[in-house]
Design a protein around this motif. Sequence first.
Motif, PDB file in Angstrom:
ATOM      1  N   ILE A  49      32.263  30.360  36.500  1.00 40.07           N
ATOM      2  CA  ILE A  49      33.091  30.141  35.325  1.00 40.07           C
ATOM      3  C   ILE A  49      34.538  30.106  35.785  1.00 40.07           C
ATOM      4  N   ASP A  50      35.214  29.012  35.455  1.00 39.96           N
ATOM      5  CA  ASP A  50      36.636  28.865  35.749  1.00 39.96           C
ATOM      6  C   ASP A  50      37.416  28.969  34.454  1.00 39.96           C
ATOM      7  N   TRP A  51      38.676  29.380  34.576  1.00 37.44           N
ATOM      8  CA  TRP A  51      39.542  29.545  33.419  1.00 37.44           C
ATOM      9  C   TRP A  51      40.855  28.821  33.661  1.00 37.44           C
ATOM     10  N   ALA A  52      41.355  28.166  32.642  1.00 34.98           N
ATOM     11  CA  ALA A  52      42.659  27.504  32.704  1.00 34.98           C
ATOM     12  C   ALA A  52      43.351  27.703  31.365  1.00 34.98           C
ATOM     13  N   SER A  53      44.672  27.639  31.386  1.00 38.55           N
ATOM     14  CA  SER A  53      45.429  27.762  30.145  1.00 38.55           C
ATOM     15  C   SER A  53      46.707  26.957  30.255  1.00 38.55           C
ATOM     16  N   GLU A  54      47.371  26.815  29.110  1.00 37.89           N
ATOM     17  CA  GLU A  54      48.648  26.117  29.098  1.00 37.89           C
ATOM     18  C   GLU A  54      49.687  26.866  29.928  1.00 37.89           C
ATOM     19  N   ALA A  55      49.625  28.192  29.907  1.00 36.47           N
ATOM     20  CA  ALA A  55      50.626  29.004  30.598  1.00 36.47           C
ATOM     21  C   ALA A  55      50.346  29.148  32.089  1.00 36.47           C
ATOM     22  N   ALA A  56      49.087  29.057  32.500  1.00 38.55           N
ATOM     23  CA  ALA A  56      48.739  29.216  33.916  1.00 38.55           C
ATOM     24  C   ALA A  56      49.028  27.926  34.664  1.00 38.55           C
ATOM     25  N   LYS A  57      49.402  28.077  35.904  1.00 38.05           N
ATOM     26  CA  LYS A  57      49.730  26.907  36.708  1.00 38.05           C
ATOM     27  C   LYS A  57      48.504  26.321  37.389  1.00 38.05           C
ATOM     28  N   THR A  69      34.892  38.253  38.704  1.00 44.05           N
ATOM     29  CA  THR A  69      35.900  38.466  39.746  1.00 44.05           C
ATOM     30  C   THR A  69      36.993  39.379  39.193  1.00 44.05           C
ATOM     31  N   HIS A  70      37.906  39.768  40.034  1.00 44.28           N
ATOM     32  CA  HIS A  70      38.983  40.668  39.614  1.00 44.28           C
ATOM     33  C   HIS A  70      40.257  39.918  39.253  1.00 44.28           C
ATOM     34  N   GLU A  71      40.129  38.628  38.993  1.00 48.24           N
ATOM     35  CA  GLU A  71      41.274  37.815  38.591  1.00 48.24           C
ATOM     36  C   GLU A  71      41.631  38.101  37.137  1.00 48.24           C
ATOM     37  N   ARG A  72      42.927  38.122  36.840  1.00 43.68           N
ATOM     38  CA  ARG A  72      43.379  38.304  35.457  1.00 43.68           C
ATOM     39  C   ARG A  72      43.324  36.961  34.747  1.00 43.68           C
ATOM     40  N   TYR A  73      42.754  36.961  33.573  1.00 37.95           N
ATOM     41  CA  TYR A  73      42.676  35.726  32.785  1.00 37.95           C
ATOM     42  C   TYR A  73      43.086  36.034  31.356  1.00 37.95           C
ATOM     43  N   GLU A  74      44.363  36.035  31.167  1.00 43.98           N
ATOM     44  CA  GLU A  74      44.887  36.256  29.828  1.00 43.98           C
ATOM     45  C   GLU A  74      46.185  35.473  29.686  1.00 43.98           C
ATOM     46  N   ALA A  75      46.262  34.699  28.649  1.00 43.64           N
ATOM     47  CA  ALA A  75      47.452  33.909  28.374  1.00 43.64           C
ATOM     48  C   ALA A  75      47.480  33.557  26.890  1.00 43.64           C
ATOM     49  N   LYS A  76      48.653  33.457  26.365  1.00 45.21           N
ATOM     50  CA  LYS A  76      48.842  33.048  24.978  1.00 45.21           C
ATOM     51  C   LYS A  76      48.659  31.534  24.887  1.00 45.21           C
ATOM     52  N   GLY A  77      48.105  31.076  23.793  1.00 48.40           N
ATOM     53  CA  GLY A  77      47.937  29.642  23.586  1.00 48.40           C
ATOM     54  C   GLY A  77      46.518  29.185  23.873  1.00 48.40           C
ATOM     55  N   ARG A  78      46.400  27.942  24.295  1.00 47.85           N
ATOM     56  CA  ARG A  78      45.090  27.322  24.526  1.00 47.85           C
ATOM     57  C   ARG A  78      44.508  27.812  25.847  1.00 47.85           C
ATOM     58  N   ASN A  79      43.310  28.359  25.785  1.00 50.86           N
ATOM     59  CA  ASN A  79      42.558  28.806  26.961  1.00 50.86           C
ATOM     60  C   ASN A  79      41.289  27.968  27.058  1.00 50.86           C
ATOM     61  N   VAL A  80      40.955  27.553  28.269  1.00 46.97           N
ATOM     62  CA  VAL A  80      39.772  26.720  28.486  1.00 46.97           C
ATOM     63  C   VAL A  80      38.872  27.405  29.500  1.00 46.97           C
ATOM     64  N   PHE A  81      37.591  27.500  29.182  1.00 47.58           N
ATOM     65  CA  PHE A  81      36.588  28.067  30.079  1.00 47.58           C
ATOM     66  C   PHE A  81      35.657  26.941  30.513  1.00 47.58           C
ATOM     67  N   LEU A  82      35.508  26.772  31.814  1.00 47.70           N
ATOM     68  CA  LEU A  82      34.653  25.730  32.377  1.00 47.70           C
ATOM     69  C   LEU A  82      33.448  26.393  33.015  1.00 47.70           C
ATOM     70  N   LEU A  83      32.263  26.032  32.564  1.00 46.81           N
ATOM     71  CA  LEU A  83      31.014  26.619  33.033  1.00 46.81           C
ATOM     72  C   LEU A  83      30.322  25.645  33.977  1.00 46.81           C
ATOM     73  N   TYR A  84      30.108  26.089  35.213  1.00 46.97           N
ATOM     74  CA  TYR A  84      29.463  25.271  36.240  1.00 46.97           C
ATOM     75  C   TYR A  84      28.125  25.895  36.614  1.00 46.97           C
ATOM     76  N   TYR A  85      27.138  25.053  36.809  1.00 45.64           N
ATOM     77  CA  TYR A  85      25.844  25.507  37.311  1.00 45.64           C
ATOM     78  C   TYR A  85      25.447  24.567  38.437  1.00 45.64           C
ATOM     79  N   ASP A  86      25.181  25.115  39.601  1.00 44.93           N
ATOM     80  CA  ASP A  86      24.888  24.333  40.815  1.00 44.93           C
ATOM     81  C   ASP A  86      25.974  23.285  41.066  1.00 44.93           C
ATOM     82  N   GLU A  87      27.236  23.722  40.920  1.00 41.55           N
ATOM     83  CA  GLU A  87      28.422  22.895  41.175  1.00 41.55           C
ATOM     84  C   GLU A  87      28.571  21.706  40.222  1.00 41.55           C
TER      85      GLU A  87
END
Length: 129
Positions: A49-57, A69-87
Amino acid sequence: MKAFVWVLGICLASLAVLYGFKEEIRLWLLPNTIILNKRGPVDAKGLRIDWASEAAKDTITIFLEGMETHERYEAKGRNVFLLYYDEKLVGEFEQFKMSANTPHTYIFSITAREDSLFTGLKILGPDIN
């Protein structure tokens, strides 16, 4: 009088330390969490699962090989979660958050039935849109 000054000094120093680490304390007490519900012959090791947002670069990976994972995923605005299975991209989910500091629980579901995959996301928290 000396004891009062010592106690007051210790209290002020403690408050200064707590204020300096307020963001780390908030993350420890109120984190975002991911729960994975899988049905059928789904291997969690092949899930990402990948995460992207308007605020993240950049897009970051927040769930890999069956573990968050221990990555922080919090941002105001639009957040997008991308779900991958077997790439392969199998799901894309969006959320609009009013505040970056509010914790949410993200319940991802993936079901394998015959030759098809069905995905879903349920969000628990203040911004459940």
